[in-house]
Design a protein around this motif. Structure first.
Motif, PDB file in Angstrom:
ATOM      1  N   ARG A  77       0.832  -1.202   0.000  1.00  0.00           N
ATOM      2  CA  ARG A  77       0.000   0.000   0.000  1.00  0.00           C
ATOM      3  C   ARG A  77       0.864   1.249   0.000  1.00  0.00           C
ATOM      4  O   ARG A  77       0.367   2.357  -0.225  1.00  0.00           O
ATOM      5  CB  ARG A  77      -0.935   0.004   1.220  1.00  0.00           C
ATOM      6  N   TYR A  78       2.145   1.064   0.235  1.00  0.00           N
ATOM      7  CA  TYR A  78       3.074   2.200   0.136  1.00  0.00           C
ATOM      8  C   TYR A  78       3.019   2.828  -1.253  1.00  0.00           C
ATOM      9  O   TYR A  78       3.165   4.053  -1.393  1.00  0.00           O
ATOM     10  CB  TYR A  78       4.504   1.737   0.429  1.00  0.00           C
ATOM     11  N   ILE A  79       2.815   2.038  -2.300  1.00  0.00           N
ATOM     12  CA  ILE A  79       2.852   2.579  -3.664  1.00  0.00           C
ATOM     13  C   ILE A  79       1.796   3.665  -3.865  1.00  0.00           C
ATOM     14  O   ILE A  79       2.135   4.792  -4.246  1.00  0.00           O
ATOM     15  CB  ILE A  79       2.731   1.455  -4.713  1.00  0.00           C
ATOM     16  N   PRO A  80       0.500   3.382  -3.633  1.00  0.00           N
ATOM     17  CA  PRO A  80      -0.469   4.482  -3.816  1.00  0.00           C
ATOM     18  C   PRO A  80      -0.248   5.632  -2.846  1.00  0.00           C
ATOM     19  O   PRO A  80      -0.493   6.796  -3.204  1.00  0.00           O
ATOM     20  CB  PRO A  80      -1.828   3.805  -3.596  1.00  0.00           C
ATOM     21  N   GLU A  81       0.216   5.344  -1.627  1.00  0.00           N
ATOM     22  CA  GLU A  81       0.475   6.435  -0.687  1.00  0.00           C
ATOM     23  C   GLU A  81       1.622   7.318  -1.180  1.00  0.00           C
ATOM     24  O   GLU A  81       1.582   8.545  -1.032  1.00  0.00           O
ATOM     25  CB  GLU A  81       0.791   5.879   0.700  1.00  0.00           C
ATOM     26  N   SER A  82       2.648   6.704  -1.772  1.00  0.00           N
ATOM     27  CA  SER A  82       3.765   7.499  -2.283  1.00  0.00           C
ATOM     28  C   SER A  82       3.339   8.345  -3.485  1.00  0.00           C
ATOM     29  O   SER A  82       3.850   9.458  -3.683  1.00  0.00           O
ATOM     30  CB  SER A  82       4.932   6.591  -2.677  1.00  0.00           C
ATOM     31  N   ILE A  83       2.393   7.842  -4.266  1.00  0.00           N
ATOM     32  CA  ILE A  83       1.897   8.604  -5.423  1.00  0.00           C
ATOM     33  C   ILE A  83       1.145   9.850  -4.965  1.00  0.00           C
ATOM     34  O   ILE A  83       1.204  10.901  -5.616  1.00  0.00           O
ATOM     35  CB  ILE A  83       1.007   7.711  -6.309  1.00  0.00           C
ATOM     36  N   ARG A  84       0.445   9.769  -3.834  1.00  0.00           N
ATOM     37  CA  ARG A  84      -0.299  10.924  -3.328  1.00  0.00           C
ATOM     38  C   ARG A  84       0.627  12.111  -3.073  1.00  0.00           C
ATOM     39  O   ARG A  84       0.234  13.270  -3.246  1.00  0.00           O
ATOM     40  CB  ARG A  84      -1.016  10.553  -2.028  1.00  0.00           C
ATOM     41  N   ASN A  85       1.843  11.847  -2.648  1.00  0.00           N
ATOM     42  CA  ASN A  85       2.791  12.912  -2.327  1.00  0.00           C
ATOM     43  C   ASN A  85       3.738  13.238  -3.478  1.00  0.00           C
ATOM     44  O   ASN A  85       4.610  14.097  -3.328  1.00  0.00           O
ATOM     45  CB  ASN A  85       3.623  12.509  -1.100  1.00  0.00           C
ATOM     46  N   TYR A  86       3.563  12.580  -4.592  1.00  0.00           N
ATOM     47  CA  TYR A  86       4.447  12.744  -5.747  1.00  0.00           C
ATOM     48  C   TYR A  86       3.869  13.829  -6.654  1.00  0.00           C
ATOM     49  O   TYR A  86       2.655  13.885  -6.859  1.00  0.00           O
ATOM     50  CB  TYR A  86       4.507  11.405  -6.477  1.00  0.00           C
ATOM     51  N   PRO A  87       4.693  14.716  -7.207  1.00  0.00           N
ATOM     52  CA  PRO A  87       4.140  15.805  -8.026  1.00  0.00           C
ATOM     53  C   PRO A  87       3.605  15.357  -9.380  1.00  0.00           C
ATOM     54  O   PRO A  87       3.019  16.163 -10.099  1.00  0.00           O
ATOM     55  CB  PRO A  87       5.339  16.749  -8.200  1.00  0.00           C
ATOM     56  N   GLY A  88       3.795  14.086  -9.761  1.00  0.00           N
ATOM     57  CA  GLY A  88       3.317  13.620 -11.046  1.00  0.00           C
ATOM     58  C   GLY A  88       4.268  13.985 -12.168  1.00  0.00           C
ATOM     59  O   GLY A  88       5.246  14.717 -11.982  1.00  0.00           O
ATOM     60  N   ALA A  89       3.967  13.485 -13.358  1.00  0.00           N
ATOM     61  CA  ALA A  89       4.879  13.660 -14.484  1.00  0.00           C
ATOM     62  C   ALA A  89       5.111  15.125 -14.828  1.00  0.00           C
ATOM     63  O   ALA A  89       6.248  15.554 -15.070  1.00  0.00           O
ATOM     64  CB  ALA A  89       4.345  12.898 -15.700  1.00  0.00           C
TER      65      ALA A  89
END
Length: 247
Positions: free
Chosen positions: A188-200
């Motif tokens: 579940r770390y993967i979707p949580e890390s995406i939440r804090n990621y600025p995206g492409a």
């Protein structure tokens, strides 16, 4: 403390990521295949094709994991080096093939300035505690005219698609985490890390701010993933003038 709050600070994320990848190293190849719908290797081959490697290139693969990108680069470039924070990942990679591997941190790369002509990374930028510092370190070790290529998850612009995507990763990650490690938080770390990621798009802007030029975002899997391609300017290029180009 929840997973979200644990990785909310740079130091918390640093400690969590170190423990996580030490835990999942032996399952890493399997889980990347499952969560990428079996497409992970094809995306990495595409990244290597976009790199347009030459025989005289010096390639650094960051967060090299068990070596997929590094081994593909080694078939085309004279010099390849893989770096990863997790010693177990490097052990597994060396069992596959003997190349040069270094244990190290993307926030403090153990190489002199301008050491490499190409830097690659798969799922590396999203996992660092401080993305700006990591990008600055990549720029430091790249020679003038060098190239950066990064494959990672994206944050879709469409809110409905983003919600469905996060839901899938959360449910699938929890199920796999429990089945493989008896801990639903593991993947579940993967979707949580995406939440804090600025995206492409956000990463593209950060690359430009660091001085990269010809920054291009190549969508993968309908934009759920993305490959960044960027050049580090030659000494006589002056300030960067180009804007990133969504493909």
């Amino acid at each position: 403390m929840t997973l979200r709050s644990t990785i909310a600070t740079p130091e918390g994320k640093r400690r969590y990521v170190r423990r996580l990848f030490a835990t999942i190293a032996d399952r890493y190849d399997f889980i990347t295949r499952v969560l990428s719908y079996g497409q992970d290797r094809r995306w990495k081959r595409r990244l290597i094709d976009l790199a347009a490697l030459r025989a005289d290139d010096r390639v650094l693969d960051l967060a090299c994991g068990t070596g997929d990108l590094l081994f593909a680069a080694a078939a085309r470039a004279r010099t390849v080096v893989g770096l990863d924070l997790t010693h177990r990942m490097l052990v597994l990679a060396m069992r596959k093939r003997r190349e040069k591997f270094v244990a190290g941190d993307m926030l403090a790369l153990p190489f002199p300035d301008a050491s490499f002509t190409v830097v690659t990374t798969g799922y590396g930028l999203r996992n660092v505690p401080d993305l700006r510092v990591a990008i600055a370190e990549i720029a430091r070790v790249l020679a003038p005219g060098g190239r950066l290529l990064s494959l990672d998850f994206n944050r879709p612009d469409n809110a409905l698609l983003r919600t469905a995507y996060h839901a899938y990763l959360t449910v699938a990650g929890a199920a796999l985490g429990y089945a493989l490690h008896r801990d639903p938080d593991t993947y579940r770390y993967i979707p949580e890390s995406i939440r804090n990621y600025p995206g492409a798009r956000g990463v593209a802007r950060m690359l430009e701010e660091q001085g990269f030029t010809e920054v291009k975002v190549v969508p993968v899997l309908f934009g759920l993933m993305a490959i960044h391609v960027a050049s580090f300017p030659k000494l006589d290029d002056g300030k960067p003038t180009s804007k990133f180009q969504p493909d």
